[in-house]
Design a protein around this motif. Sequence first.
Motif, PDB file in Angstrom:
ATOM      1  N   GLY A  59      11.561  21.229  55.207  1.00 39.26           N
ATOM      2  CA  GLY A  59      10.259  21.606  55.745  1.00 39.26           C
ATOM      3  C   GLY A  59      10.266  21.860  57.245  1.00 39.26           C
ATOM      4  N   VAL A  60      11.450  21.908  57.835  1.00 40.83           N
ATOM      5  CA  VAL A  60      11.523  22.156  59.286  1.00 40.83           C
ATOM      6  C   VAL A  60      12.246  23.482  59.487  1.00 40.83           C
ATOM      7  CG1 VAL A  60      12.516  21.320  61.458  1.00 40.83           C
ATOM      8  CG2 VAL A  60      11.612  19.682  59.813  1.00 40.83           C
ATOM      9  N   ASN A  61      11.686  24.335  60.341  1.00 42.16           N
ATOM     10  CA  ASN A  61      12.340  25.610  60.633  1.00 42.16           C
ATOM     11  C   ASN A  61      13.252  25.423  61.845  1.00 42.16           C
ATOM     12  OD1 ASN A  61      13.003  28.161  61.664  1.00 42.16           O
ATOM     13  ND2 ASN A  61      11.176  29.093  60.793  1.00 42.16           N
ATOM     14  N   GLY A  62      14.537  25.348  61.572  1.00 46.37           N
ATOM     15  CA  GLY A  62      15.520  25.076  62.638  1.00 46.37           C
ATOM     16  C   GLY A  62      15.504  26.127  63.733  1.00 46.37           C
ATOM     17  N   PHE A  63      15.270  27.386  63.369  1.00 43.87           N
ATOM     18  CA  PHE A  63      15.251  28.442  64.390  1.00 43.87           C
ATOM     19  C   PHE A  63      14.087  28.228  65.370  1.00 43.87           C
ATOM     20  CE2 PHE A  63      17.816  30.299  61.054  1.00 43.87           C
ATOM     21  CZ  PHE A  63      18.851  30.874  61.775  1.00 43.87           C
ATOM     22  N   LYS A  64      12.960  27.759  64.818  1.00 46.11           N
ATOM     23  CA  LYS A  64      11.800  27.476  65.691  1.00 46.11           C
ATOM     24  C   LYS A  64      12.105  26.315  66.629  1.00 46.11           C
ATOM     25  CE  LYS A  64       7.723  29.218  63.412  1.00 46.11           C
ATOM     26  NZ  LYS A  64       6.831  28.922  62.309  1.00 46.11           N
ATOM     27  N   ILE A  65      12.741  25.288  66.062  1.00 49.14           N
ATOM     28  CA  ILE A  65      13.101  24.128  66.900  1.00 49.14           C
ATOM     29  C   ILE A  65      14.071  24.573  67.991  1.00 49.14           C
ATOM     30  CG2 ILE A  65      14.206  21.824  66.910  1.00 49.14           C
ATOM     31  CD1 ILE A  65      11.605  21.760  65.349  1.00 49.14           C
ATOM     32  N   GLU A  66      14.996  25.450  67.633  1.00 45.94           N
ATOM     33  CA  GLU A  66      15.952  25.941  68.633  1.00 45.94           C
ATOM     34  C   GLU A  66      15.228  26.662  69.772  1.00 45.94           C
ATOM     35  OE1 GLU A  66      20.009  27.853  67.736  1.00 45.94           O
ATOM     36  OE2 GLU A  66      18.821  29.519  68.509  1.00 45.94           O
ATOM     37  N   ILE A  67      14.267  27.521  69.414  1.00 43.93           N
ATOM     38  CA  ILE A  67      13.508  28.261  70.447  1.00 43.93           C
ATOM     39  C   ILE A  67      12.808  27.263  71.381  1.00 43.93           C
ATOM     40  CG2 ILE A  67      11.464  29.736  70.814  1.00 43.93           C
ATOM     41  CD1 ILE A  67      12.326  31.197  68.148  1.00 43.93           C
ATOM     42  N   GLU A  68      12.173  26.265  70.764  1.00 46.56           N
ATOM     43  CA  GLU A  68      11.436  25.246  71.516  1.00 46.56           C
ATOM     44  C   GLU A  68      12.375  24.479  72.459  1.00 46.56           C
ATOM     45  OE1 GLU A  68       7.934  23.055  72.270  1.00 46.56           O
ATOM     46  OE2 GLU A  68       8.233  24.969  71.292  1.00 46.56           O
TER      47      GLU A  68
END
Length: 260
Positions: free
Chosen positions: A222-231
């Motif tokens: 349920g976690v979008n790793g690409f979004k976390i990377e951007i953040e």
Amino acid sequence: MNYNNILTAFKDGITTITINRPTKLNALNKATIQELHQAFKHADTDKNTKVIIITGSGEKAFVAGADISEFANFNATNGKKLAKKGQELLFDFIENLSTPSIAAINGFALGGGLELAMACHFRVASDNAKMGLPEVSLGVIPGYGGTQRLPQLVGKGRAMELIMTAGMINADQAHNFGLVNHVTSPENLMPLCQNIANKISRNSSVAISAAIKAINASFKDGVNGFKIEIEEFGNCFDTEDFTEGTTAFLEKRKAHFPGN
Ligand code: COA
């Protein structure tokens, strides 16, 4: 801090935690799990600790598993509590720490021992190490994350076979499987881990903890790793470490990261 089941030492930015129950092949009883939680927490909050190395005392074992004598008479409710508490206190806890951890596998890493090594950020083994998840031979399954982390590291088919056969693999097989990053002699195990830890320590600890978060995100439901990377990538630009790292590069000198 005073511990009964583990030893801790600090040198050159590295905290080494040694599980110290050699007569029980360093089996993880409740007290040891609690002490390991404290020691990892303490090292993670210590600004001077850049890397944590965990190993086992004696020549025979890293950790030969969860302490079987403690759960032999458990029922389903107790079993669920044991796994949940252990995962929260130690295995998930270590994986999600911002300080990098290396498992120095110096012998048997079985059951909870291999699960502990797999919760660390990566693993190095001595050539006498033996690894496996033998729980089904006891009528139970891995409960400290083994059914999840082993397939992540070695692939589903290999994990299925290793868990179903309750077999052990040696250090070279573990290396071929990608379960351990390096294999070396028992004498060179700690020096090699220290050497890798020194290389890690030279880099920005703030950026490293951001990288850990982003890499771990790839394995979370349920976690979008690409979004976390951007953040996390973006957040790095507001850090003193980023200013120092880029300034040092442009000034053609070594960076001295403040760690903020
Ligand atoms: N829990 C509790 N005690 C353990 C243990 C564990 N997981 N693993 C080893 N020990 C204890 C043994 O009971 C023994 O204690 P004792 O001297 O008081 O009898 C001591 O450690 C030494 O182990 P021993 O079995 O005599 O050593 P060995 O060299 O003959 O065998 C192993 C080594 C690792 C193959 C064997 O100890 C083993 O199979 N351990 C259990 C592994 C396992 O199933 N782990 C998963 C648990 S979920």
